[in-house]
Write a protein that holds these residues in place. Sequence first.
Motif, PDB file in Angstrom:
ATOM      1  N   MET A   1      25.402  59.482   4.399  1.00 57.70           N
ATOM      2  CA  MET A   1      24.095  58.783   5.029  1.00 57.70           C
ATOM      3  C   MET A   1      24.476  59.020   6.499  1.00 57.70           C
ATOM      4  SD  MET A   1      21.527  56.847   4.879  1.00 57.70           S
ATOM      5  CE  MET A   1      21.586  56.545   2.964  1.00 57.70           C
ATOM      6  N   GLU A   2      23.402  59.399   7.076  1.00 60.73           N
ATOM      7  CA  GLU A   2      23.661  59.636   8.697  1.00 60.73           C
ATOM      8  C   GLU A   2      23.538  58.201   9.359  1.00 60.73           C
ATOM      9  OE1 GLU A   2      20.734  61.412  12.528  1.00 60.73           O
ATOM     10  OE2 GLU A   2      20.003  61.588  10.125  1.00 60.73           O
ATOM     11  N   LEU A   3      24.431  58.250  10.228  1.00 53.46           N
ATOM     12  CA  LEU A   3      24.358  56.898  11.207  1.00 53.46           C
ATOM     13  C   LEU A   3      23.856  57.175  12.521  1.00 53.46           C
ATOM     14  CD1 LEU A   3      28.069  55.672  10.372  1.00 53.46           C
ATOM     15  CD2 LEU A   3      25.710  54.868   9.430  1.00 53.46           C
ATOM     16  N   ARG A   4      23.203  56.094  12.929  1.00 53.66           N
ATOM     17  CA  ARG A   4      22.605  56.371  14.498  1.00 53.66           C
ATOM     18  C   ARG A   4      22.757  55.259  15.118  1.00 53.66           C
ATOM     19  NH1 ARG A   4      16.582  58.615  12.665  1.00 53.66           N
ATOM     20  NH2 ARG A   4      17.250  60.667  11.943  1.00 53.66           N
ATOM     21  N   ARG A   5      22.942  55.347  16.520  1.00 50.75           N
ATOM     22  CA  ARG A   5      23.016  54.051  17.543  1.00 50.75           C
ATOM     23  C   ARG A   5      21.392  53.521  17.486  1.00 50.75           C
ATOM     24  NH1 ARG A   5      27.651  53.471  20.602  1.00 50.75           N
ATOM     25  NH2 ARG A   5      29.374  54.574  19.250  1.00 50.75           N
ATOM     26  N   VAL A   6      21.525  52.174  17.781  1.00 56.08           N
ATOM     27  CA  VAL A   6      20.243  51.470  17.781  1.00 56.08           C
ATOM     28  C   VAL A   6      19.825  51.618  19.326  1.00 56.08           C
ATOM     29  CG1 VAL A   6      18.949  49.210  17.310  1.00 56.08           C
ATOM     30  CG2 VAL A   6      20.413  50.217  15.705  1.00 56.08           C
ATOM     31  N   GLY A   7      19.009  52.282  19.718  1.00 57.38           N
ATOM     32  CA  GLY A   7      18.515  52.496  21.072  1.00 57.38           C
ATOM     33  C   GLY A   7      19.652  52.960  22.009  1.00 57.38           C
ATOM     34  N   ARG A   8      20.185  52.285  23.112  1.00 55.59           N
ATOM     35  CA  ARG A   8      21.202  52.664  23.894  1.00 55.59           C
ATOM     36  C   ARG A   8      22.204  51.296  23.774  1.00 55.59           C
ATOM     37  NH1 ARG A   8      17.262  54.516  27.860  1.00 55.59           N
ATOM     38  NH2 ARG A   8      17.474  52.682  29.213  1.00 55.59           N
ATOM     39  N   SER A   9      22.489  50.854  22.578  1.00 52.79           N
ATOM     40  CA  SER A   9      23.427  49.940  22.406  1.00 52.79           C
ATOM     41  C   SER A   9      24.543  50.500  21.596  1.00 52.79           C
ATOM     42  CB  SER A   9      22.853  48.772  21.630  1.00 52.79           C
ATOM     43  OG  SER A   9      22.771  49.330  20.164  1.00 52.79           O
ATOM     44  N   GLY A  10      25.517  49.664  21.240  1.00 53.92           N
ATOM     45  CA  GLY A  10      26.776  50.296  20.537  1.00 53.92           C
ATOM     46  C   GLY A  10      26.506  50.013  18.901  1.00 53.92           C
ATOM     47  N   LEU A  11      25.410  49.252  18.596  1.00 52.98           N
ATOM     48  CA  LEU A  11      25.395  49.022  17.267  1.00 52.98           C
ATOM     49  C   LEU A  11      24.664  50.231  16.527  1.00 52.98           C
ATOM     50  CD1 LEU A  11      24.712  46.935  14.947  1.00 52.98           C
ATOM     51  CD2 LEU A  11      22.323  46.665  15.717  1.00 52.98           C
ATOM     52  N   GLU A  12      25.604  50.560  15.385  1.00 51.61           N
ATOM     53  CA  GLU A  12      25.575  51.736  14.970  1.00 51.61           C
ATOM     54  C   GLU A  12      25.107  51.412  13.281  1.00 51.61           C
ATOM     55  OE1 GLU A  12      27.864  55.779  15.008  1.00 51.61           O
ATOM     56  OE2 GLU A  12      29.011  54.283  13.778  1.00 51.61           O
ATOM     57  N   VAL A  13      23.843  51.826  12.771  1.00 57.10           N
ATOM     58  CA  VAL A  13      23.313  51.738  11.792  1.00 57.10           C
ATOM     59  C   VAL A  13      23.032  52.765  10.637  1.00 57.10           C
ATOM     60  CG1 VAL A  13      22.215  49.757  12.637  1.00 57.10           C
ATOM     61  CG2 VAL A  13      20.857  51.794  12.648  1.00 57.10           C
ATOM     62  N   PRO A  14      22.686  52.759   9.437  1.00 51.46           N
ATOM     63  CA  PRO A  14      22.393  53.783   8.525  1.00 51.46           C
ATOM     64  C   PRO A  14      21.011  54.369   8.759  1.00 51.46           C
ATOM     65  CG  PRO A  14      22.625  51.912   7.298  1.00 51.46           C
ATOM     66  CD  PRO A  14      23.102  51.824   8.582  1.00 51.46           C
ATOM     67  N   VAL A  15      20.575  55.583   8.546  1.00 50.13           N
ATOM     68  CA  VAL A  15      19.508  55.976   8.970  1.00 50.13           C
ATOM     69  C   VAL A  15      18.263  55.457   7.702  1.00 50.13           C
ATOM     70  CG1 VAL A  15      19.145  58.012   7.527  1.00 50.13           C
ATOM     71  CG2 VAL A  15      17.919  58.004   9.417  1.00 50.13           C
ATOM     72  N   LEU A  16      18.751  54.825   6.624  1.00 52.53           N
ATOM     73  CA  LEU A  16      17.934  54.150   5.653  1.00 52.53           C
ATOM     74  C   LEU A  16      18.466  52.764   5.686  1.00 52.53           C
ATOM     75  CD1 LEU A  16      17.291  56.234   2.565  1.00 52.53           C
ATOM     76  CD2 LEU A  16      15.947  55.894   4.470  1.00 52.53           C
ATOM     77  N   SER A  17      17.810  51.629   5.766  1.00 50.57           N
ATOM     78  CA  SER A  17      18.543  50.329   5.511  1.00 50.57           C
ATOM     79  C   SER A  17      17.625  49.856   4.420  1.00 50.57           C
ATOM     80  CB  SER A  17      18.345  49.494   6.734  1.00 50.57           C
ATOM     81  OG  SER A  17      17.055  49.703   7.325  1.00 50.57           O
ATOM     82  N   PHE A  18      18.064  48.524   3.954  1.00 54.44           N
ATOM     83  CA  PHE A  18      17.345  47.891   2.779  1.00 54.44           C
ATOM     84  C   PHE A  18      16.593  46.507   3.237  1.00 54.44           C
ATOM     85  CE2 PHE A  18      16.919  45.053  -0.724  1.00 54.44           C
ATOM     86  CZ  PHE A  18      16.568  45.878  -1.819  1.00 54.44           C
ATOM     87  N   GLY A  19      15.359  46.369   2.967  1.00 54.01           N
ATOM     88  CA  GLY A  19      14.544  45.308   3.184  1.00 54.01           C
ATOM     89  C   GLY A  19      14.765  44.304   2.076  1.00 54.01           C
ATOM     90  N   ALA A  20      14.981  43.218   2.122  1.00 55.97           N
ATOM     91  CA  ALA A  20      15.246  42.327   1.184  1.00 55.97           C
ATOM     92  C   ALA A  20      13.990  41.083   0.703  1.00 55.97           C
ATOM     93  CB  ALA A  20      16.504  41.279   1.202  1.00 55.97           C
ATOM     94  N   GLY A  21      12.872  41.669   1.335  1.00 51.34           N
ATOM     95  CA  GLY A  21      11.553  40.932   1.214  1.00 51.34           C
ATOM     96  C   GLY A  21      11.284  40.570  -0.298  1.00 51.34           C
ATOM     97  N   THR A  22      11.679  41.612  -1.050  1.00 54.29           N
ATOM     98  CA  THR A  22      11.556  41.335  -2.622  1.00 54.29           C
ATOM     99  C   THR A  22      12.499  40.557  -3.337  1.00 54.29           C
ATOM    100  OG1 THR A  22      12.864  43.158  -3.278  1.00 54.29           O
ATOM    101  CG2 THR A  22      10.661  43.784  -2.875  1.00 54.29           C
ATOM    102  N   PHE A  23      13.500  39.859  -2.555  1.00 56.94           N
ATOM    103  CA  PHE A  23      14.327  39.021  -3.015  1.00 56.94           C
ATOM    104  C   PHE A  23      13.752  37.496  -3.350  1.00 56.94           C
ATOM    105  CE2 PHE A  23      18.684  41.270  -1.931  1.00 56.94           C
ATOM    106  CZ  PHE A  23      18.208  42.416  -2.845  1.00 56.94           C
ATOM    107  N   GLY A  24      14.020  36.938  -4.336  1.00 56.08           N
ATOM    108  CA  GLY A  24      13.757  35.508  -4.561  1.00 56.08           C
ATOM    109  C   GLY A  24      12.194  35.419  -4.257  1.00 56.08           C
ATOM    110  N   GLY A  25      11.347  36.384  -4.654  1.00 57.76           N
ATOM    111  CA  GLY A  25       9.726  36.191  -4.187  1.00 57.76           C
ATOM    112  C   GLY A  25       9.125  35.173  -4.780  1.00 57.76           C
ATOM    113  N   SER A  26       8.318  34.347  -4.081  1.00 61.41           N
ATOM    114  CA  SER A  26       7.476  33.445  -4.534  1.00 61.41           C
ATOM    115  C   SER A  26       6.314  33.225  -3.640  1.00 61.41           C
ATOM    116  CB  SER A  26       8.278  31.928  -4.399  1.00 61.41           C
ATOM    117  OG  SER A  26       8.629  31.860  -3.271  1.00 61.41           O
ATOM    118  N   GLY A  27       5.286  32.715  -4.126  1.00 62.65           N
ATOM    119  CA  GLY A  27       3.894  32.545  -3.342  1.00 62.65           C
ATOM    120  C   GLY A  27       3.040  33.898  -3.679  1.00 62.65           C
ATOM    121  N   PRO A  28       1.926  33.892  -3.079  1.00 60.72           N
ATOM    122  CA  PRO A  28       0.913  34.716  -3.202  1.00 60.72           C
ATOM    123  C   PRO A  28       1.329  35.986  -2.524  1.00 60.72           C
ATOM    124  CG  PRO A  28      -0.132  32.834  -2.325  1.00 60.72           C
ATOM    125  CD  PRO A  28       1.162  32.737  -2.363  1.00 60.72           C
TER     126      PRO A  28
END
Length: 354
Positions: A1-28
Amino acid sequence: MELRRVGRSGLEVPVLSFGAGTFGGSGPLFGAWGSVQVDEARAMVDLCLEAGVTLFDTADVYSDGRSEEVLGAALRGRRDEVLISTKAGLPTSDAPGSGGASRSHLVDAVDRSLRRLGTDHLDLFQLHAHDSRTPVEEVVDTLDDLVRAGKVRYVGVSNYAGWQLADALAAADARNRSRFVAHQVYYSLLGRDYEWDLMPMAHAHGVGALVWSPLAWGRLTGHIRRDAPIPASSRLHETAAAGPPVDDEHLYDVVDALLQVSRDTGHSVPQIALNWLTRRPTVSSVIIGARDAAQLADNLGAVGWTLDPEHERLLDAVSHRPAPYPHFPYERQEGFARVSPPLIASRAPQSPST
């Protein structure tokens, strides 16, 4: 997995990340996204970590905090292996003071998120929406205090207009406060508005994009096609109104092109749409979501390969939409483009300057 810096910061993240909006889903709304509970969430986290996806994104408003709770439980015992991102600022109730970016609300929101996630710090904390009622100086001072207290490592925003982000960056710089390094934005082959103002600004000011809804509310999954009804299982029936409208013919033209590339390459339609995004300027990470392990496994196949130039040109051209003023002269007239070259070459016809 390719890693990238976020903007001009030192934070390094994978080019794909996971969104947990489906976790515990409730409501319309969030119930239509998915309702993954702890055991299945843990299995999905396993798949992510095996693939090198180590950034997990959520928000306090997702299912009234239940997404954070399920994610925290799924990550228990593995906190040192991952990065956690969450957001606050949208109202979570009708109570006075709920939502916004006041000092009172942000301090309380961070503490509540930390408890639900079962951690002592957030790797990235983002404002979910711009708060026009709270002075920007109060906002940046509060976020800097949270960073100095060790509760937050990096700060970002989501869904900001260009002037709003520029205003906040200027205030942070003037007051020597922690700077926003990330902007979580909507961007897809069906929604390229990010390129007009926000992308050039991100490039100039060192802000990395974290892309949400990269498959355009499920329109780019490959299940929606020309001359066919929306499948009964599609979440578009419940969620389409939450996003910008899409012209049907434009949608079908883009899907037709994706299907052609899919036939040529053997990659699925979602994989192609996601891969195209990973190659766009200023994009630090594309947030993928999934309602089950099979959907997640397919999305994880979006990296490790590259679209050839012919296919990339096809997708660029079919997804192109005319730019609004003041952008269209720079896109369509040679003289404007010469004095201010765009980050992405336009596919629109050009005419001489007047």
